[in-house]
Design an enzyme around this catalytic site. Structure first.
Site, PDB file in Angstrom:
ATOM      1  N   TYR A   1       0.821  -1.212   0.000  1.00 41.30           N
ATOM      2  CA  TYR A   1       0.000   0.000   0.000  1.00 41.30           C
ATOM      3  C   TYR A   1       0.855   1.262   0.000  1.00 41.30           C
ATOM      4  CZ  TYR A   1       0.925   0.202   5.056  1.00 41.30           C
ATOM      5  OH  TYR A   1       1.527   0.265   6.294  1.00 41.30           O
TER       6      TYR A   1
ATOM      7  N   ARG B   1       9.966  14.606  14.618  1.00 44.47           N
ATOM      8  CA  ARG B   1       9.836  13.172  14.359  1.00 44.47           C
ATOM      9  C   ARG B   1      10.676  12.801  13.146  1.00 44.47           C
ATOM     10  NH1 ARG B   1       6.821   9.101  15.828  1.00 44.47           N
ATOM     11  NH2 ARG B   1       5.427  10.456  17.044  1.00 44.47           N
TER      12      ARG B   1
ATOM     13  N   ASP C   1      -3.080 -10.804 -16.081  1.00 45.09           N
ATOM     14  CA  ASP C   1      -2.906  -9.399 -15.716  1.00 45.09           C
ATOM     15  C   ASP C   1      -1.470  -9.085 -15.323  1.00 45.09           C
ATOM     16  OD1 ASP C   1      -3.879  -6.688 -14.866  1.00 45.09           O
ATOM     17  OD2 ASP C   1      -3.236  -7.450 -12.921  1.00 45.09           O
TER      18      ASP C   1
END
Length: 628
Positions: A58, A95, A598
């Site tokens: 993803y 961060r 595919d």
């Protein structure tokens, strides 16, 4: 005393309407880090690298990522220079992200230098956890005081499928190491995706029972690169409802104004859970985040396309004052909220989208979504709703998004293998992979005893019995010739099975690439096997007049035929019920074959799917059947 005065001024300006005017002049926070909507940006995220040691499906597009040359990435000294500038202007939390930040060799040194910046209160890292156990003691000593670990599944086989790498146990070990070293809480980021891990939400909540974790369920976001669909998103309200059914005593926790999370806790559990509602309920109004990419670009919004290269200005010798001016102008241009898909505001539209576009096509799609939404109230109560986009029918409350995507219980396979699935009686779709190490047990498509003509082998007899030929009448039409579903209510339950097969002729080049696992889209045989299993379970949604059958065993095997340069597919389905599973077996073989096509079509389009057929079946009134 100064802080008390500032808080007093803040209160006055909110009531007087002059909030921005006063706050811009309120030391120590800089006006350059405040946008035109009064949002103070005291949180900076710095990407240390574009590289990652995982390949999450993803996150990374199937064609891969073109990496920026090392010379164009920020050096450690440039990172510290920019960080010092932002901290001086009011940033309190930094961060470190990636890619995967912990694969950067100098990450410990960077943390140590950040720790020395006066005014910086929090140094955090978001990591996939693979290298965490090894590095965390040194990182903690250097000054790291907050950790987020990405983990989307608690099933090792699923983990390996989604990230395309091994390492599940390293991540779990890293989580435990963080708790041992005193991190409270250890945040675990879980991106929830329909058809993949939404069935594990309760397991993740239970994960917080004995550990001081904050499991953060993140709504799936449809970025450009990942090529996944809107229909994968599971809203936080849906997750919350599921959790409350199990733990009705779930408590809502207070949160800070700028927090992106809605937090809850099961009483007596050590940890807690949170929801990051980036799609269903965006938090743009309280956004306090800025981002610097690994190559030095400043992004004021994750969803925005606008970037300013701080690296270039830094390397051209820009002064601190000039950099502050550049940053201030970029922050000042920040929009009120990101351009979220209108589709997220109208959940019913998601069911109508059988093939949602990527974000580059959002603008074209919105008008269709709004048109469809407008027409829905008029159709309420009808037996079916027309899909305005695709011209297809689906039942109200059904979930077409479950039709074509990776199911739970995922198994990485070799050339041949099988996965045993158990149906969860509480759900029409939930399945769990019982054993991902059951071994390589191929299904021999030609092993069933063959009989000719209309002879069928009866299960309870030792001989073949001549049975009546098939009826001359179609069973799926009524007296007037209209399509109808066969009523199986009066039939007795019995054990039923079916085996189907198909062959995909690839040609020499594509065959070689499949055999060597060199196809860009990934492991063709493994993905096709999963597609076949998923197809079997969704047959009743794909074939209009098929019954919804609770399959208790699905096998799909794929083998390579060197002589024909072909992939040979064999599927097997088993149930205990009132109707057969021939269509399920055939659907599994079909979907596996189409998936092979595919994944290989970019190599060659001279691919032929042939020999799709039922090979055998057992059970039912007409007895057993086996094809020569």
């Amino acid at each position: 005393m100064q802080e008390k005065k500032l808080r007093g001024k803040d209160s006055e300006l909110q009531s007087s309407g002059s909030r921005r005017f006063v706050l811009e002049r309120a030391a120590p926070f800089s006006a350059f880090l405040m946008d035109s909507f009064g949002r103070q940006h005291n949180y900076l995220r710095i990407s240390l690298t574009e590289k990652c040691n995982l390949r999450c499906q993803y996150c990374m597009p199937e064609e891969g990522v073109q990496l920026t040359p090392k010379s164009e990435l920020l050096t450690a000294q440039e990172i510290i220079t920019l960080a010092r500038l932002f901290v001086k202007e009011g940033v309190e939390k930094i961060r470190l992200t990636g890619g995967e930040p912990l694969i950067r060799p100098d990450v410990v040194d960077i943390v140590g230098q950040l720790y020395k910046l006066e005014g910086l209160k929090t140094i955090a890292v978001t990591t996939n956890g693979i290298n965490l156990t090894r590095l965390l003691p040194r990182l903690k000593e250097a000054g790291l005081n907050a950790i987020n670990i990405s983990l989307d599944t608690l099933v090792p086989a699923k983990f390996e499928f989604i990230v395309r790498r091994k390492g599940f146990h390293k991540v779990i070990e890293g989580i435990h190491k963080a708790t041992e070293l005193g991190y409270r809480p250890v945040k675990v980021n879980c991106v929830v995706m329909r058809g993949f891990n939404e069935d594990e939400v309760l397991d993740f909540v239970d994960f917080t029972k004995d550990l001081p974790l904050d499991v953060r369920f993140i709504e799936y976001m449809p970025f450009d690169g990942n090529k996944w669909n809107f229909k994968k998103m599971v809203s936080y309200k849906e997750m919350l409802d599921t959790i409350k059914q199990r733990w009705p005593e779930l408590e809502k926790l207070p949160c800070e104004t700028s927090s992106t999370a809605k937090s809850y806790k099961v009483p007596h559990f050590q940890g807690q859970i949170s929801f990051i509602t980036s799609m269903s309920e965006h938090f743009c109004g309280s956004c306090n985040r800025l981002r610097i990419t690994a190559d030095g670009n400043l992004k004021v919004c994750l969803f925005g396309n606008s970037e300013v290269s701080l690296r270039d200005h830094l390397r051209l010798g820009a002064s601190e004052e000039e950099l502050i001016q550049i940053i201030g102008k970029a922050v000042g241009r920040k929009k009120k909220q990101h351009a979220e898909p209108t589709l997220m505001l109208f959940p019913l539209c998601q069911d109508a989208l059988q093939d949602p576009p990527n974000s580059k096509q959002w603008g074209h799609t919105f008008s269709h979504g709004l048109t469809l939404r407008t027409s829905l109230p008029k159709q309420k109560g009808k037996a079916s709703m027309k899909n305005k986009l695709m011209g297809q029918l689906f039942l109200p409350g059904s979930h077409p998004e479950k039709q074509w995507h990776v199911a739970t219980g995922i198994l990485q396979t070799q050339l041949q293998g099988y996965c045993v699935f158990q149906k969860d009686p509480s759900s029409a779709f939930d399945t769990k992979c019982l054993d991902a190490s059951v071994g390589q047990v191929p299904v021999d498509c030609q092993s069933e005893k063959a009989y000719s003509g209309s002879e069928f082998h009866t299960r309870d007899s030792a001989s073949c019995t001549k049975l009546p030929c098939a009826s001359d009448n179609l069973t799926h039409t009524d007296e007037e010739g209209r399509a109808t579903m066969v009523d199986v209510g009066g039939k007795p339950d019995s054990r039923r099975s079916a085996v189907a097969g198909a062959v995909v002729l690839l040609g020499e080049k594509a065959f070689r690439m499949v055999r060597q696992n060199q196809v860009k889209k990934g492991d063709v045989l493994a993905v096709a096997q999963i597609a076949g299993i998923q197809g079997a379970k969704l047959t009743s949604q794909l074939i209009p007049l098929c019954h919804n059958i609770p399959l208790y065993h699905v096998e799909v095997s794929l083998s390579l035929d060197e002589a024909r340069h072909a992939v040979v597919i064999c599927s097997s389905c088993h149930t205990w019920g009132r109707t057969g599973v021939e269509m399920e077996a055939l659907t599994a073989a079909s979907l596996a074959a189409l998936t092979v096509y595919d994944m290989c079509k970019s190599v060659t389009q001279d691919i032929i799917i042939q020999e799709l057929k039922l090979l055998s079946k057992t059970g039912g009134q007409r007895g057993d059947f086996s094809r020569v």
